[in-house]
Motif scaffolding. Structure first.
Motif, PDB file in Angstrom:
ATOM      1  N   MET A  62       0.837  -1.199   0.000  1.00 19.78           N
ATOM      2  CA  MET A  62       0.000   0.000   0.000  1.00 19.78           C
ATOM      3  C   MET A  62       0.875   1.253   0.000  1.00 19.78           C
ATOM      4  SD  MET A  62      -2.675   1.259   2.895  1.00 19.78           S
ATOM      5  CE  MET A  62      -3.415  -0.372   2.979  1.00 19.78           C
ATOM      6  N   ASP A  63       0.458   2.264  -0.749  1.00 22.57           N
ATOM      7  CA  ASP A  63       1.173   3.525  -0.831  1.00 22.57           C
ATOM      8  C   ASP A  63       0.824   4.362   0.400  1.00 22.57           C
ATOM      9  OD1 ASP A  63       1.755   6.298  -1.461  1.00 22.57           O
ATOM     10  OD2 ASP A  63       2.058   5.663  -3.532  1.00 22.57           O
ATOM     11  N   GLU A  64       1.791   4.559   1.309  1.00 24.37           N
ATOM     12  CA  GLU A  64       1.533   5.275   2.558  1.00 24.37           C
ATOM     13  C   GLU A  64       1.196   6.745   2.321  1.00 24.37           C
ATOM     14  OE1 GLU A  64       1.102   4.024   5.502  1.00 24.37           O
ATOM     15  OE2 GLU A  64       1.544   1.990   4.804  1.00 24.37           O
ATOM     16  N   GLN A  65       1.784   7.331   1.293  1.00 25.30           N
ATOM     17  CA  GLN A  65       1.479   8.733   0.977  1.00 25.30           C
ATOM     18  C   GLN A  65       0.026   8.876   0.544  1.00 25.30           C
ATOM     19  OE1 GLN A  65       4.252  10.456  -1.797  1.00 25.30           O
ATOM     20  NE2 GLN A  65       3.363  12.489  -1.645  1.00 25.30           N
ATOM     21  N   GLN A  66      -0.445   7.928  -0.281  1.00 28.32           N
ATOM     22  CA  GLN A  66      -1.844   7.957  -0.701  1.00 28.32           C
ATOM     23  C   GLN A  66      -2.760   7.687   0.490  1.00 28.32           C
ATOM     24  OE1 GLN A  66      -2.124   5.184  -4.017  1.00 28.32           O
ATOM     25  NE2 GLN A  66      -1.616   6.790  -5.488  1.00 28.32           N
ATOM     26  N   PHE A  67      -2.363   6.761   1.360  1.00 31.87           N
ATOM     27  CA  PHE A  67      -3.158   6.455   2.551  1.00 31.87           C
ATOM     28  C   PHE A  67      -3.340   7.715   3.400  1.00 31.87           C
ATOM     29  CE2 PHE A  67      -3.867   5.092   6.901  1.00 31.87           C
ATOM     30  CZ  PHE A  67      -4.740   4.028   6.781  1.00 31.87           C
ATOM     31  N   ASP A  68      -2.260   8.451   3.610  1.00 31.94           N
ATOM     32  CA  ASP A  68      -2.331   9.671   4.418  1.00 31.94           C
ATOM     33  C   ASP A  68      -3.208  10.722   3.746  1.00 31.94           C
ATOM     34  OD1 ASP A  68      -1.261  11.394   6.684  1.00 31.94           O
ATOM     35  OD2 ASP A  68      -0.629  12.570   4.942  1.00 31.94           O
ATOM     36  N   LYS A  69      -3.111  10.821   2.425  1.00 27.03           N
ATOM     37  CA  LYS A  69      -3.935  11.801   1.692  1.00 27.03           C
ATOM     38  C   LYS A  69      -5.423  11.493   1.857  1.00 27.03           C
ATOM     39  CE  LYS A  69      -4.655  13.809  -2.914  1.00 27.03           C
ATOM     40  NZ  LYS A  69      -4.246  15.195  -2.606  1.00 27.03           N
ATOM     41  N   VAL A  70      -5.782  10.217   1.692  1.00 27.03           N
ATOM     42  CA  VAL A  70      -7.191   9.836   1.796  1.00 27.03           C
ATOM     43  C   VAL A  70      -7.697  10.016   3.229  1.00 27.03           C
ATOM     44  CG1 VAL A  70      -8.801   7.900   1.612  1.00 27.03           C
ATOM     45  CG2 VAL A  70      -7.089   8.254  -0.164  1.00 27.03           C
ATOM     46  N   LYS A  71      -6.871   9.682   4.201  1.00 26.29           N
ATOM     47  CA  LYS A  71      -7.286   9.739   5.605  1.00 26.29           C
ATOM     48  C   LYS A  71      -7.373  11.166   6.132  1.00 26.29           C
ATOM     49  CE  LYS A  71      -6.421   7.766  10.187  1.00 26.29           C
ATOM     50  NZ  LYS A  71      -7.845   7.344  10.318  1.00 26.29           N
ATOM     51  N   ASN A  72      -6.414  12.009   5.748  1.00 29.83           N
ATOM     52  CA  ASN A  72      -6.293  13.321   6.382  1.00 29.83           C
ATOM     53  C   ASN A  72      -6.483  14.508   5.448  1.00 29.83           C
ATOM     54  OD1 ASN A  72      -5.525  12.175   8.984  1.00 29.83           O
ATOM     55  ND2 ASN A  72      -3.571  11.648   8.010  1.00 29.83           N
ATOM     56  N   GLY A  73      -6.560  14.256   4.148  1.00 34.29           N
ATOM     57  CA  GLY A  73      -6.638  15.364   3.198  1.00 34.29           C
ATOM     58  C   GLY A  73      -7.979  16.080   3.208  1.00 34.29           C
ATOM     59  N   LYS A  74      -7.964  17.322   2.707  1.00 36.75           N
ATOM     60  CA  LYS A  74      -9.200  18.109   2.547  1.00 36.75           C
ATOM     61  C   LYS A  74      -9.692  17.959   1.110  1.00 36.75           C
ATOM     62  CE  LYS A  74      -9.412  22.255   4.315  1.00 36.75           C
ATOM     63  NZ  LYS A  74      -9.053  23.637   4.737  1.00 36.75           N
ATOM     64  N   GLY A  75     -10.931  17.555   0.959  1.00 43.31           N
ATOM     65  CA  GLY A  75     -11.479  17.381  -0.373  1.00 43.31           C
ATOM     66  C   GLY A  75     -12.519  16.285  -0.399  1.00 43.31           C
ATOM     67  N   PHE A  76     -12.745  15.702  -1.582  1.00 44.68           N
ATOM     68  CA  PHE A  76     -13.764  14.664  -1.730  1.00 44.68           C
ATOM     69  C   PHE A  76     -13.310  13.624  -2.747  1.00 44.68           C
ATOM     70  CE2 PHE A  76     -14.822  17.796  -4.975  1.00 44.68           C
ATOM     71  CZ  PHE A  76     -15.268  17.056  -6.059  1.00 44.68           C
ATOM     72  N   ILE A  77     -14.069  12.546  -2.833  1.00 42.52           N
ATOM     73  CA  ILE A  77     -13.792  11.463  -3.779  1.00 42.52           C
ATOM     74  C   ILE A  77     -14.766  11.585  -4.958  1.00 42.52           C
ATOM     75  CG2 ILE A  77     -13.589   8.966  -4.087  1.00 42.52           C
ATOM     76  CD1 ILE A  77     -11.742   9.846  -1.883  1.00 42.52           C
ATOM     77  N   ALA A  78     -14.237  11.685  -6.148  1.00 44.04           N
ATOM     78  CA  ALA A  78     -15.094  11.749  -7.346  1.00 44.04           C
ATOM     79  C   ALA A  78     -15.452  10.335  -7.786  1.00 44.04           C
ATOM     80  CB  ALA A  78     -14.359  12.474  -8.469  1.00 44.04           C
ATOM     81  N   ALA A  79     -16.718  10.093  -8.075  1.00 44.46           N
ATOM     82  CA  ALA A  79     -17.167   8.772  -8.532  1.00 44.46           C
ATOM     83  C   ALA A  79     -17.379   8.820 -10.043  1.00 44.46           C
ATOM     84  CB  ALA A  79     -18.445   8.367  -7.806  1.00 44.46           C
ATOM     85  N   LEU A  80     -16.476   8.148 -10.772  1.00 42.02           N
ATOM     86  CA  LEU A  80     -16.544   8.092 -12.241  1.00 42.02           C
ATOM     87  C   LEU A  80     -16.713   6.640 -12.667  1.00 42.02           C
ATOM     88  CD1 LEU A  80     -13.533  10.487 -13.003  1.00 42.02           C
ATOM     89  CD2 LEU A  80     -15.957  11.098 -12.891  1.00 42.02           C
ATOM     90  N   ASP A  81     -17.586   5.920 -11.973  1.00 48.91           N
ATOM     91  CA  ASP A  81     -17.599   4.456 -12.088  1.00 48.91           C
ATOM     92  C   ASP A  81     -18.900   3.887 -12.647  1.00 48.91           C
ATOM     93  OD1 ASP A  81     -18.973   5.297  -9.820  1.00 48.91           O
ATOM     94  OD2 ASP A  81     -18.473   3.520  -8.660  1.00 48.91           O
ATOM     95  N   GLN A  82     -19.653   4.683 -13.416  1.00 48.79           N
ATOM     96  CA  GLN A  82     -20.854   4.120 -14.023  1.00 48.79           C
ATOM     97  C   GLN A  82     -20.465   2.892 -14.843  1.00 48.79           C
ATOM     98  OE1 GLN A  82     -19.845   7.276 -14.552  1.00 48.79           O
ATOM     99  NE2 GLN A  82     -21.453   8.707 -13.966  1.00 48.79           N
ATOM    100  N   SER A  83     -21.210   1.795 -14.651  1.00 49.34           N
ATOM    101  CA  SER A  83     -20.867   0.535 -15.324  1.00 49.34           C
ATOM    102  C   SER A  83     -21.835   0.276 -16.475  1.00 49.34           C
ATOM    103  CB  SER A  83     -20.886  -0.607 -14.308  1.00 49.34           C
ATOM    104  OG  SER A  83     -22.134  -0.663 -13.663  1.00 49.34           O
ATOM    105  N   GLY A  84     -21.812  -0.951 -16.990  1.00 49.05           N
ATOM    106  CA  GLY A  84     -22.591  -1.282 -18.186  1.00 49.05           C
ATOM    107  C   GLY A  84     -24.042  -0.840 -18.138  1.00 49.05           C
ATOM    108  N   GLY A  85     -24.725  -1.139 -17.030  1.00 54.96           N
ATOM    109  CA  GLY A  85     -26.147  -0.832 -16.938  1.00 54.96           C
ATOM    110  C   GLY A  85     -26.452   0.644 -16.870  1.00 54.96           C
ATOM    111  N   SER A  86     -25.581   1.418 -16.223  1.00 55.23           N
ATOM    112  CA  SER A  86     -25.860   2.842 -16.034  1.00 55.23           C
ATOM    113  C   SER A  86     -25.149   3.739 -17.049  1.00 55.23           C
ATOM    114  CB  SER A  86     -25.465   3.271 -14.610  1.00 55.23           C
ATOM    115  OG  SER A  86     -24.111   2.938 -14.341  1.00 55.23           O
ATOM    116  N   THR A  87     -24.313   3.147 -17.901  1.00 53.07           N
ATOM    117  CA  THR A  87     -23.569   3.950 -18.877  1.00 53.07           C
ATOM    118  C   THR A  87     -24.480   4.683 -19.865  1.00 53.07           C
ATOM    119  OG1 THR A  87     -21.601   2.572 -18.687  1.00 53.07           O
ATOM    120  CG2 THR A  87     -21.807   3.876 -20.682  1.00 53.07           C
ATOM    121  N   PRO A  88     -25.523   4.030 -20.453  1.00 51.36           N
ATOM    122  CA  PRO A  88     -26.393   4.780 -21.375  1.00 51.36           C
ATOM    123  C   PRO A  88     -27.027   6.002 -20.723  1.00 51.36           C
ATOM    124  CG  PRO A  88     -26.775   2.416 -21.597  1.00 51.36           C
ATOM    125  CD  PRO A  88     -25.886   2.593 -20.409  1.00 51.36           C
ATOM    126  N   LYS A  89     -27.441   5.885 -19.450  1.00 51.81           N
ATOM    127  CA  LYS A  89     -28.029   7.039 -18.743  1.00 51.81           C
ATOM    128  C   LYS A  89     -26.997   8.135 -18.555  1.00 51.81           C
ATOM    129  CE  LYS A  89     -31.454   4.418 -16.069  1.00 51.81           C
ATOM    130  NZ  LYS A  89     -31.853   3.974 -14.711  1.00 51.81           N
TER     131      LYS A  89
END
Length: 294
Positions: A1-28
């Motif tokens: 595991m990347d410790e720098q990324q772990f620290d960013k996710v745990k302590n950083g200011k911001g949000f997680i972008a969800a770009l994960d529409q899959s087969g069923g939701s892609t047409p929408k």
């Protein structure tokens, strides 16, 4: 595991972008972006167009680590490239954004007031490829519609069972037991869910960490215990179908809960916008979600 990324996710200011529409939701997702089904033929063209949309979002100057901690990708997005780099590498190296991967295969039919995940038959292979593609963590979704004790227990049992396999592969699982925002018993579902999650968190070892993705609760700060739990890296919230402004207002009521929005992030983007219009529209959405998250 990347410790720098772990620290960013745990302590950083911001949000997680969800770009994960899959087969069923892609047409929408494409239709909302202004690309209707008459403009492509077959899955290959469809997935090519949605990758073009995601590439436009990710490469935009508005999509930056100043506001965005991580991004959740669809499996095909992980295997595709942006400017000659695999998407996760582009995110991490060019943008400083932590890459996650959606790994579930969709939802089973409703039973006991919930929808469990369909079996993830290729989990071991997927996790191996995720590591090869430098993915930090994974995401998997179930849905809760009724305050059915048996059903909610089954959802959380399944999520944590798979979650332990993900941890063993060296990745951080985002456990997502979504409560349907249209449920007439949403508060009761959320209370039951919180208690069940706490039971499972207490069973984790000190070197086992998870993230949680939840529907914004009806009762503000209901999930404070989860946010403060030592085995929880971060608790993020899905928009659940709420428009951006409503999702942001609800999020602001919950201390320590940050966004992981999909539709609310991209709802005003359109394929026909100029680069200037597109970047401004995305920038406005990013800024509003960031402000709600901090």
């Amino acid at each position: 595991m990347d410790e720098q990324q772990f620290d960013k996710v745990k302590n950083g200011k911001g949000f997680i972008a969800a770009l994960d529409q899959s087969g069923g939701s892609t047409p929408k997702a494409l239709a909302a972006y202004g690309v209707t089904e008459d403009k492509y033929s077959g899955d290959d063209e469809m997935f090519g167009l949605v990758h073009d949309m995601r590439t436009r979002i990710i490469t935009s100057p508005a999509f930056s680590s100043d506001r965005i901690l991580g991004a959740i990708l669809f499996e095909q997005t992980m295997d595709r490239e942006i400017e000659g780099m695999y998407t996760a590498d582009y995110l991490a190296e060019k943008k400083g954004i932590v890459p996650f991967l959606k790994i579930d295969k969709g939802l089973a039919d409703e039973k006991n007031g919930v929808q469990l995940m369909k079996p993830i038959t290729d989990l071991e292979e997927t996790l191996k490829r995720a590591n090869e593609r430098h993915i930090f963590g994974t995401k998997m979704r179930s849905v809760i519609k009724e305050p059915n004790e048996q059903g909610i227990k089954e959802v959380v049992d399944q999520q944590f069972e798979v979650g332990r396999q993900i941890i063993a592969a060296g990745l951080v699982p985002i456990i997502e037991p979504e409560v349907d925002i249209n449920s007439t018993s949403k508060p009761a579902c959320e209370t039951m869910l919180k208690d069940e999650i706490l039971n499972h968190l207490e069973q984790l070892n000190e070197d086992e960490n998870v993230m949680l993705k939840v529907t914004i609760p009806t009762e503000a700060n209901l999930y404070r215990e989860l946010i403060e739990h030592p085995r929880v890296v971060r608790v993020v919230a899905l928009s659940g179908g709420y428009p951006t402004d409503i999702a942001n207002e609800k999020l602001k009521e919950n201390d320590g809960l940050i966004a992981s929005f999909s539709r609310a992030l991209s709802q005003d983007l359109n394929a026909n916008q100029s680069e200037e219009e597109f970047n401004k529209t995305l920038g406005d959405a990013v800024e509003s979600i960031y402000e709600a998250s901090i």
